[in-house]
Design an enzyme around this catalytic site. Structure first.
Site, PDB file in Angstrom:
ATOM      1  N   TYR A  67       0.849  -1.191   0.000  1.00 54.15           N
ATOM      2  CA  TYR A  67       0.000   0.000   0.000  1.00 54.15           C
ATOM      3  C   TYR A  67       0.880   1.235   0.000  1.00 54.15           C
ATOM      4  CZ  TYR A  67      -3.606  -3.347   1.492  1.00 54.15           C
ATOM      5  OH  TYR A  67      -4.459  -4.423   1.582  1.00 54.15           O
ATOM      6  N   SER A 213     -13.208  -5.719   1.746  1.00 55.43           N
ATOM      7  CA  SER A 213     -14.225  -5.133   0.860  1.00 55.43           C
ATOM      8  C   SER A 213     -15.630  -5.631   1.191  1.00 55.43           C
ATOM      9  CB  SER A 213     -13.894  -5.408  -0.612  1.00 55.43           C
ATOM     10  OG  SER A 213     -12.686  -4.783  -0.980  1.00 55.43           O
TER      11      SER A 213
END
Length: 349
Positions: A67, A213
């Protein structure tokens, strides 16, 4: 109708896996603070959000060395200072390398060790609570990757081992080398194919399930209009489910969820998140956000109760036939494509 503030009820704690790890029943995905979902967000705001989450009882913090790359771990390292580290369960990942503009998957032992040491340095910690293989390296027998992780456990650099986007057979082979504490996978109202094989395998082996998610990458917050609000740098604009044709069909799913949420007196995102929570006490969803008000709404989903009839109704809205488009542009490097060579085939130099 706005749901209650997280301050009105404590966030439950759950056992994740069978090795002793205990986490908040909902975690915080930190990726969007630094990468993929538009430009990086202001660091002071993100540190404040992380501190707010921990104070509210959400203590499982999820990051990865990819990330940024690396910048999200640096951000968390700053947020963990001042005594915060002892209040959280820190999870990070290795295995996805950005090289010459392309992502490469690595699980060779030398890289596993180097990646772990890099993460510890950026996070400013001596030990990571949960260390995942982010994606499976199909070139390296999973036994070799887990063997090196086992050594890192023995050295006290990580406490528990996890896998992300791994097939059932890969999970079994890994678990035979060292107990796997958690498998991270995409699981939401419109991503349910893991229920056929992977979820039962995890439960048979006593492995915890971390659902990323769980809000359909934000889709269940406001449906099709959510896509219009995304910045040009947000990679979600390119995902198959958000493309013209697919999006219009998928918007019908959102409208049904939204109507049920109105009847329940909650938001559609709370309803979608509550559905994941109702999958069992071995499941920890990790919705991400960059706004405190959205975080508060997500935590309040823990208070939304669903009957078996309501669960079935929700599931009927988003059957496999109803959802249009794949999760990713390319479904490679997911559990559907994560088999590794047998250990017997591995040739040492």
């Amino acid at each position: 109708m706005a749901a209650a503030s997280p301050a009105t009820a404590a966030v439950p704690r759950i056992k994740l896996g069978s090795q002793g790890l205990e986490v908040s029943a909902q975690g915080l995905g930190c990726m969007g603070m630094s990468a993929f979902y538009g430009p990086p967000k202001p660091e002071p705001d993100m540190v404040a959000l992380i501190h707010h989450a921990v104070a509210a009882g959400v203590t499982l913090l999820d990051t990865s060395d990819m990330y940024g790359p690396h910048t999200n771990e640096v951000l968390l390292g700053k947020a963990l200072q001042g005594g915060v580290r002892d209040k959280v369960e820190l999870a990070t990942k290795f295995g996805v390398v950005l090289a010459d503009g392309e992502f490469e998957i690595r699980g060779d032992p030398a890289y596993v060790r180097a990646a772990c040491e890099g993460s510890l340095r950026r996070l400013g910690v001596d030990c990571v609570d949960l260390y995942y293989q982010h994606r499976i390296d199909k070139k390296v027998p999973i036994e070799l990757t887990i063997g090196e992780l086992k050594k890192l456990v023995e050295e006290g650099k990580i406490k528990y081992i996890g896998l992300s986007e791994a097939s059932a057979s890969t999970i079994r082979r890994a678990h035979a080398v060292h107990p796997i504490t958690a498998v991270q996978l995409e699981w939401s109202l419109w991503s349910r194919d893991v229920e056929e094989d992977i979820i039962p395998t995890c439960r048979e082996l006593g492995i915890g399930i971390v659902a990323y998610s769980p809000l359909g990458r934000g889709f269940f917050s406001s449906g099709a209009k959510f896509v219009d609000s995304l910045s040009a740098q947000d990679y979600r604009k390119h995902l198959p489910r958000f493309q013209p044709g697919n999006l219009e069909k998928n918007a019908e799913i959102f409208e049904r969820v939204n109507a049920m949420a109105a009847r329940k007196g909650c938001t559609p995102s709370q309803l979608a998140l509550a559905w994941v929570h109702h999958q069992g006490s071995d499941v920890c969803p990790i919705p991400g956000t960059t706004k405190i008000e959205n975080f508060n709404q997500n935590v309040a989903a823990l208070s939304v109760k669903l009957t078996p009839e309501e669960m079935a109704e929700l599931e009927s809205y988003a059957s496999t036939d109803d959802v249009q488009g794949d999760r990713y542009l390319q479904m490679g490097s997911t559990w559907k494509d994560s088999e590794t060579p047998p250990l017997s085939s591995w040739k040492t130099e």
